[in-house]
Design an enzyme around this catalytic site. Structure first.
Site, PDB file in Angstrom:
ATOM      1  N   SER A 207      39.160  -1.667  64.228  1.00  0.00           N
ATOM      2  CA  SER A 207      39.285  -3.085  63.906  1.00  0.00           C
ATOM      3  C   SER A 207      39.308  -3.902  65.198  1.00  0.00           C
ATOM      4  CB  SER A 207      40.535  -3.309  63.043  1.00  0.00           C
ATOM      5  OG  SER A 207      40.501  -4.581  62.439  1.00  0.00           O
ATOM      6  N   GLU A 329      35.289  -1.801  53.149  1.00  0.00           N
ATOM      7  CA  GLU A 329      35.914  -2.587  54.221  1.00  0.00           C
ATOM      8  C   GLU A 329      36.545  -3.877  53.693  1.00  0.00           C
ATOM      9  OE1 GLU A 329      36.506  -1.865  57.240  1.00  0.00           O
ATOM     10  OE2 GLU A 329      35.034  -0.387  57.931  1.00  0.00           O
ATOM     11  N   HIS A 423      39.221  -0.621  54.702  1.00  0.00           N
ATOM     12  CA  HIS A 423      39.504  -0.857  56.111  1.00  0.00           C
ATOM     13  C   HIS A 423      40.841  -0.208  56.455  1.00  0.00           C
ATOM     14  CE1 HIS A 423      38.932  -3.148  59.814  1.00  0.00           C
ATOM     15  NE2 HIS A 423      40.162  -3.611  59.745  1.00  0.00           N
TER      16      HIS A 423
END
Length: 532
Positions: A207, A329, A423
């Protein structure tokens, strides 16, 4: 960077008298770690890599730490940096402005071993996060024959506030990125004492950590600090919001913040309690941090131009890259995507965003004939715009440079332990920690299949760190990334998978880039919308 010129090779391993003696001498002084664990790994925690950024050092480049002569006990994580996320309730060490420390896990302490080094950059939107998370414990990776390093860096207002008055000292705003450069420079100068090879360093992150690595690869100040890169779900820190904040925008944000807290000078800001400043700059997941919070900007120094432009022109670091994204995600980012309440609302917003003349093409890729279909398409689009397309583009542009190997992956694994390939969820697989997947609300324990996938992923990551190629004995073959060709699926099955549907979506989104950069109006409209 004040720490970047440290010479390599000055740190030397000390002689150990017993198994419990874990004293190593580094440039700043001797440190003692935790006795070797059942995996044969020695851990050092809370080693300062820069001076405390407090008082007059608040909003300054990281400075060298003051040397010490007595053995320093490094058996506990250092303080976590102050967090800008108003919902941050993660347990761990106390938070403090004095937080620039790092941690090392090594299966050896012989300086002549020269093991590959993996340096982890944690995520958190440049607003929160720390190296003390149980998910990031490096002992299992280290057991596979690498030295693992993690570190804290300044975030939020302390890490990324720019201000014209600060520019009289040095280009302002990217202090958190400067911390990262200082940490990598420290590793380069000291890691041989822990059995690591200073000439074989892999930066890996997820990230915002992956975004940071992508930005650093476009910075002339990072050249030579690491030799390979692994990016998990992130690349250029752009997306639906457009591209990075300009220096003028960053200055305006800093001046507005000073006015908000009622001061007129940087000296006055430096006198205010850190907790007061942090409380005045809190952020939440309902707003995009790129346009609503303190985050990286194009300062003309560390970030000389928009990273997408640097990559499009082939001027980034030409080093091996392994990067990929997760199948879902979108999961934490639904609030930042297009409307999901109805098909008509989704289509109307999409037309405004992508243009009426391309709606037929858009709706083939993101269909919205029914409300349910529109909701699924909104999810896919949010994940693509915020994370996946730019990670794919990173691979594309790195491959186009043609001087280093590239490997792409798609993490699609689901199980009772990880019911959505969201994610963040791949991190415990990469480290082998398999900690609870709290982002999904899942408390199910990992299964044998989860553990097997984790072991495979660790082996891929370690192989890549060692030699720039994830392949090795006993592992499913991972092909080079070839543009629109297959990526390596990391899921119920492990191996190459055609990615035609996602590739088509990514090509559509990328077609809006000019010289690697999204339209300026995307950012302006996001700002006008309050960062949503």
């Amino acid at each position: 960077m004040n720490l970047q010129n440290s010479s390599t090779g000055e740190a030397q391993a000390a002689t150990h008298t017993t198994e419990q003696e874990t004293v190593v001498r580094i440039q700043s002084g001797p440190v003692r770690g935790i006795a070797r664990d059942e995996r044969g790994v020695v851990a050092y925690k809370g080693i300062p890599y820069a001076a405390a950024p407090i008082g007059e050092l608040r909003w300054r480049s990281p400075q060298p730490v003051k040397a010490w002569s007595e053995v320093r006990e490094c058996t506990q994580f250092g303080a976590r940096c102050l967090s800008a996320w108003e919902g941050d309730r993660e347990p761990g060490p106390p938070r403090s402005e004095d937080c620039l420390s790092l941690n090392i896990w090594t299966p050896t302490q012989k300086s002549d071993d020269r093991l590959p080094v993996m340096v982890w950059v944690n995520g958190g939107g440049f607003q929160f996060g720390s190296s003390a998370s149980p998910s990031f414990d490096g002992s299992r990776l280290a057991q596979k024959g690498v030295v693992v390093v993690s570190f804290n860096y300044r975030v939020g207002v302390f890490g990324f506030m720019a201000h014209p008055e600060l520019d009289r000292e040095a280009p302002s705003g990217n202090y958190g990125l400067q911390d990262q450069l200082a940490a990598f420079a420290w590793v380069k100068a000291n890691i041989a004492a822990f059995g690591g090879n200073p000439d074989n360093i892999t930066a890996f992150g997820e990230s915002a950590g992956a975004h940071a690595i992508g930005i650093l690869m476009a910075s002339p100040l990072a050249v030579g600090l690491f030799d390979k890169a692994i990016g998990q779900s992130g690349a250029l820190w752009d997306g639906s919001n457009g591209s990075l904040e300009s220096f003028d925008e960053a200055h305006a944000r800093g001046m507005a913040f000073a006015a908000k807290v009622g001061v007129t000078s940087i000296s006055a800001l430096r006198e205010l309690p850190a907790e007061q400043l942090n409380a005045a700059a809190l952020w939440n997941f309902n707003r995009n941090p790129m346009v609503s919070a303190f985050s990286p900007n194009v300062d003309g120094h560390l970030v000389p131009e928009l990273p997408g432009k640097t990559y499009a022109q082939g001027r980034q670091m030409n080093i091996p890259l392994l990067a990929g994204w997760n199948d879902a995600e979108y999961f934490p980012f639904r609030g930042l995507g297009l409307p999901q309440e109805s098909a008509s609302a989704f289509r109307q917003a999409a037309q405004s965003w992508f243009g009426a003349d391309r709606m037929d093409e858009f709706l083939e890729l993101y269909p919205a004939d029914t409300d349910a279909q529109a909701k699924a398409s909104a999810d896919a689009l949010a994940g693509d715009l915020i994370i996946s397309e730019q990670t794919w583009l990173w691979l594309q542009l790195q491959r186009r440079a043609g001087q280093a190997a590239t490997y792409g992956y798609l993490f699609s694994h689901t199980s009772p332990y990880v019911p959505i390939a969201s994610h963040l969820v791949e991190i415990p697989f990469v480290f082998g920690t398999l900690t609870p997947q709290f982002i999904l609300g899942s408390t199910q324990p990992p299964s044998d299949a989860d553990r097997a996938l984790s072991d495979t992923m660790m082996s891929y990551w370690v192989n890549f760190a060692a030699a720039g190629n994830p392949n090795g004995p006993g592992l499913p073959q991972w092909p080079d990334f070839e543009g629109d060709g297959p990526v390596q699926q990391l899921g119920e099955t492990v191996g190459p998978v055609a990615n035609d549907q996602q590739n088509a979506r990514f090509r559509f989104i990328s077609s809006y880039r000019t010289d690697g950069v999204f339209p300026a109006r995307w950012r302006k409209e996001r700002i006008a919308g309050g960062g949503h």
